[in-house]
Scaffold this active site. Structure first.
Site: not given
Ligand SMILES: Nc1ncnc2c1ncn2[C@@H]1O[C@H](COP(=O)(O)OP(=O)(O)O)[C@@H](O)[C@H]1O
Ligand SMILES: [Mg+2]
Length: 1025
Positions: A107-108, A112, A157, A160-161, A385, A387
């Site tokens: 993540s981050g 994306t 993030n 973050s998605s 991602g 996490e």
């Protein structure tokens, strides 16, 4: 990309394959760091792109940069996400192979962002028709919408998605995007009702409150104050630096318009968002174990915004109806359950709205012509991602499971398949060891024994299953598994790091400790029937469609959340497996989300778990490039004479020859069963360069063929046109000829008819013929006219010219005569007058006249020997009379008819007779006194009758004169009357001898002409015949 940047790109190695010590993690990290510090965030391992999040905007994504990378060879340019995209895009267009770009990383780490760059590149380098523009616009605009609803600020993030996204872009055969399709995966809906400290709810809530107009807010019964809403737990801290919620709200609204969201849809959407906020504010009091709604206003707002009955909603929030085998029982909820029900409703509403959004996007992205898009699909996977939070729950479990699956796919498609391929192709190969996370995947998803199975089982089990019983079961069954760690059976050292309600999984990417609290509930994902029913009656159309009536009536238990998720993941794996993958491995350089900080340890950890070292080793030991013999030969056959233009033998043999001719070193390549393996990119570049150079020659050939073809086509067209033209000309000429012939035939026919009827009186048929005939005759005549007056011939004339002919003949004769006359001399004229006179006198009267006609008359017949004497007589004795005629003659005596020679001279007054010897005048007889007699025979006898008063002349004079006609004519001419000369037609002639006595002269014919005295004393004249 600027040149300067390219030069700087020489920092470290662009491709880890070129790293000196591939065993050294330090060197690996060092290379990444060196490049990162120079803002070179991209590095390759072969075809895999490693991207390190720069946490700052770099000037490497402009239109110009896109142009630089377009249609360049992968290795020609410094590593870039555009190069990877271009490579995939070209494979898609040229080889018709479905592609997928797999973006992974925690993540981050920039997944994306990377996916957006991929989309940006594709949008920029594909076609530019207006329809395409709109498809591209929609594809691009789907991002802000999805991010607003599906992204949130987390501690890792700010954007973050919180959902997984797989987007298919469909292209037509020219590489023009014609549609798209989005699959969404498990939205982290718990975030709607609860967020970790320092995190936010989904962006859209903040965007709406910050960006909507006052009027809009009033309608939605909202205020801008974030701390008024209990679902926005952060309160006023929700406003985050670096996020422009109001601005983003505008962007979202614009994007919605581009994607054709109707105004009513947009207002429905925002009503739903507002209703969720209001729903969060509904609180409950408990009276004797029964929950009561405390803030009716909030419920009223929800009811109004969704268009449901407030009372019904009130009841649904505090009661539960159970349909137990036909027995419908409604029981009140206690406060906890009411809160649970409220949150479940809020989550369900939001989650279903999100799914609806994705479907709505898909509807507007649907390709017009699906058939052509079947093979040409490029997928972009941007999924949450890996996490690790302080407290990890069901959501993290799902997300990390998903990442395990993706890692598995990566292993399958790169490490494993690559090595398998070498084995299959018979390339000698030392296997590279790598960690296969299959064991973790199995731990989670194995049937009956995996964590998912155990969780589902616990959820469905009758009795009183709780999160704790679930954990106990896990521990019971999995305690021995090397990747499962539980509190109960761990060393005290480990026990210190985790709670009793936690279990730990040793993921490929690290250990994650999950707290089991909420696992069962979240997995059950229970929404009470009453709420479903209430929602299904909403007047808000989106809500109504999200809560179909059939759902709450359906007694069958829906799949649990984790099972649904697992199924959709397996589906995704199937989709990805049949495509050609391109990998983008995102790495996060620090946990502070700060530019310029490169945390070696953090990066090393990611490098390790992403398996990048193994990836590199496989790559390094392996070959940079491989292609089937056919493909390779086909592309490069032009580089050797033996293989160009086509190689007859097996492709492998062709490739061997080619490699030899291209001077590949023995270590540069290997020949497998079906493919050639080229070790270094350089070898391939050289080959490719040679091919690019050679292309010009080939292009020249193609050009010449093409030009030839074009010219020939032109020529053929011209020829065709000429033939058409010719045929028209010929037709025209033929028609003319025909007309001429027809005219000729008519003429000939008319001529023949005219000819046949030429003697008929003129009529329609022969008129022309006759006219022509006349003309022709005249022309002919003109050339045949007689030229001599004596020539009496005259060319024949056609019937119709007879009259004219006769007339012309006469005219012509007159003309000739006239001409003749005019050309006559006076002498000749006189001759003619005499001849005419002679004709009058003698024609048909005297037999010897005809004999005289051909001879001109003469005045002087005196022979030469007498001429002088006669001339002297004339000049002396003629008394001024003019001499008219002189001729010798014979005189017969009256008695005895004795012939005597004499000369006879005729003057205008008298006739003189001279003696033939003495030339003495014997007689002068005045013309008015005498007349002449002759016979009609052909004799020369002339009797001159002398009147009595001149009888001293002793009777008539009988003469024979050689040219009697000549004499007669001259006499009459001189006298002027014909009476003087008479011609008698008798066989005897009397003459006066003297004193009335007469003699007779007999005239006979036949025998020798002459004048003789017969026995009877008569003078006999024998006339010629
Ligand atoms: N290529 C990049 N250039 C600049 N900033 C980036 C880049 N990639 C990521 N970032 C920054 O990192 C943040 C997180 O990236 P994101 O793509 O949302 O991560 P992920 O999707 O992997 O969680 C972004 O909001 C952005 O600020
Ligand atoms: Mg993301």
């Amino acid at each position: 990309m600027e040149r300067g940047l390219q030069d700087r790109d020489r920092v470290g190695v662009q491709d880890f394959v070129l790293l000196e010590n591939i065993q050294s993690e330090e060197e690996f990290i060092g290379n990444l760091r060196k490049r990162f510090q120079e803002n070179l965030i991209y590095t390759y391992i072969g075809q895999v792109l490693i991207s390190v999040n720069p946490y700052k905007q770099l000037p490497i994504y402009s239109e110009n940069d896109i142009k630089e990378y377009r249609n360049k060879h992968f290795y020609e340019m410094p590593p870039h996400i555009f190069a990877v995209t271009d490579n995939a895009f070209r494979s898609l267009i040229e080889e018709n192979k479905g592609q997928c770009v797999l973006i992974s990383g925690e993540s981050g780490s920039g997944k994306t962002e990377a996916s957006k760059k991929v989309l940006q590149y594709i949008a920029a380098c594909s076609g530019h028709q207006s329809t395409v523009e709109s498809v591209k616009e929609k594809l691009l605009k789907s991002n802000p919408v999805l991010e607003a609803f599906g992204n949130a600020k987390t501690n890792r993030n700010v954007n973050s998605s919180r959902f997984g996204k797989y987007m298919d872009i469909q292209f037509d055969f020219t590489g023009t995007p014609i549609g798209g399709h989005i699959l969404n995966y498990l939205l982290e809906k718990s975030r709607v009702v609860n967020q970790n400290a320092g995190e936010r709810n989904f962006h859209i809530f903040y965007q709406l409150l910050a960006g909507a107009s006052d009027e809009q807010l009033r309608e939605l019964q909202l205020t801008r104050a974030l701390d008024k809403y209990s679902y926005l737990s952060d309160g006023q801290n929700g406003a985050v630096r670096g996020i422009d919620d109001a601005g983003d709200f505008k962007t979202v609204q614009q994007a919605m318009s581009v994607i054709d969201f109707k105004q009513s849809e947009q207002s429905d959407i925002f009503s739903i968002i507002a209703s969720v906020l209001h729903l969060g504010n509904v609180s409950f009091a408990e009276v004797e174990g029964v929950a009561k709604v405390e803030k009716a206003a909030a419920v009223a707002s929800v009811a109004k915004l969704l268009g449901v009955s407030e009372n019904e909603l009130n009841a649904a929030l505090t009661n539960r109806t159970i349909d137990a085998r036909g027995d419908v029982v409604t029981s009140p909820l206690n406060r906890d359950l009411a809160i649970y029900a409220r949150d479940a409703l809020a989550k369900a509403i939001y989650d279903r709205l999100f799914t609806w959004l994705v479907q709505r996007l898909n509807k507007s992205l649907v390709a017009k012509d699906l058939r052509s898009a079947i093979n040409n699909v490029m997928g972009i996977l941007d999924i949450y991602g890996f996490e690790i939070f302080k407290k990890n729950s069901f959501e993290q479990f799902c997300i990390n499971f998903c990442n395990e699956k993706l890692q598995q796919l990566f292993i399958e498609l790169t490490l494993k398949s690559e090595q398998d391929e070498y084995r299959r192709e018979g390339i000698e190969w030392v296997p590279v060891e790598y960690f296969d996370n299959k064991v973790i995947c199995n731990l989670i998803e194995e049937k009956y024994r995996g964590i998912i199975s155990i969780l589902d089982e616990e959820c469905l089990r009758p009795g009183e299953p709780t999160d704790i019983t679930f954990l106990a079961k896990l521990t019971d069954q999995l305690a021995k598994h090397p990747h499962y760690i539980c509190h109960e059976k761990s060393s005290t050292q480990v026990q210190k790091t985790m709670g009793r309600d936690e279990f730990r999984l040793v993921h490929y990417a690290g250990d994650v400790t999950y707290n089991v609290n909420g696992f069962l509930d979240k997995n059950n994902d229970l929404l009470f029937r009453d709420l479903k029913e209430t929602m299904s009656k909403a007047s808000n159309e989106i809500i109504r469609s999200c809560f179909p009536e059939g759902e709450y009536k359906n007694k069958k238990r829906p799949d649990t959340a984790i099972t649904q998720f697992r199924n959709s993941l397996n589906n995704l794996m199937d989709i990805l497996m049949c495509k050609e993958p391109s990998y983008i491995r995102c790495i996060k350089p620090n946990d502070q989300q700060q530019p310029g900080i490169f945390d070696d340890e953090l990066v090393l950890h990611q490098v390790k778990y992403l398996g990048l070292m193994e990836n590199l080793r496989v790559r390094r030991a392996g070959f940079a490039y491989r292609r089937t013999y056919e493909t390779f030969l086909n592309r490069y056959k032009s580089l050797s004479k033996s293989t160009w233009p086509s190689f007859k033998g097996p492709a492998k043999e062709g490739v061997r020859i080619l490699a030899n001719d291209l001077h590949f070193g023995p270590e540069d390549f290997r020949l497998g069963e079906t493919k050639i393996f080229i070790r270094f990119p350089r070898t391939l570049f050289d080959t490719e360069d040679a091919f690019q150079a050679k292309k010009h020659d080939i292009a020249a050939i193609i050009q010449s063929r093409w030009k030839g073809y074009v010219q020939r086509r032109k020529y053929l067209k011209l020829r065709e046109q000429i033939i058409i033209l010719q045929s028209y000309c010929r037709r025209h000429l033929a028609i003319q000829a025909l007309q001429r012939r027809r005219e000729a035939a008519t003429k000939i026919r008319a001529f023949i008819k005219g000819f046949i009827t030429r003697n008929d009186p003129p009529n329609g048929y022969n008129e022309e013929f006759i006219a022509n005939m006349k003309r022709m005759w005249l022309m002919r005549l003109a050339k045949q006219l007689p030229t001599k007056v004596l020539d009496k011939s005259w060319p024949p004339a056609p019937v119709h010219c007879q009259e004219a002919s006769t007339y012309l003949h006469r005219l012509h004769r007159l003309h000739l005569a006239r001409k003749y006359r005019l050309s006559l001399s006076s002498e000749r004229k006189r001759q003619f007058e005499l001849k005419v006179l002679a004709e009058k006198l003698f024609k048909d009267k005297k037999a010897n006249y005809l004999a005289s006609v051909p001879y001109w008359f003469q005045n002087d017949r005196i022979p030469q020997e007498h001429a002088a004497e006669i001339n002297s007589f004339v000049s002396t004795s003629l008394n001024g009379e003019s001499l008219k005629y002189a001729s010798p003659c014979t005189k017969f005596d009256r008695h005895g008819y004795k012939p005597r020679e004499r000369f006879m001279l005729l003057s205008n007054k008298a006739l003189y007779v001279l003696d033939g010897k003495s030339y003495k005048q014997k007689h002068r007889l005045p013309l008015e006194k005498i007349d002449f007699v002759t016979t009609n025979h052909s004799d020369s006898l002339l009797v001159i009758r002398i009147p009595l008063e001149l009888k001293k002349d002793k009777g008539d004079l009988i003469l024979e004169i050689p040219h009697i006609v000549e004499l007669g004519t001259l006499v009459v001419d001189t006298v002027g009357t014909a009476n003087i000369f008479s011609i008698v037609s008798r066989d005897s002639l009397e003459h006066n001898v003297v004193k009335g006595k007469g003699g007779v002269i007999d005239i006979q014919t036949g025998g020798q002409p002459g004048i003789v005295r017969d026995k009877g004393g008569h003078l006999v004249v024998i006339a010629g015949q």
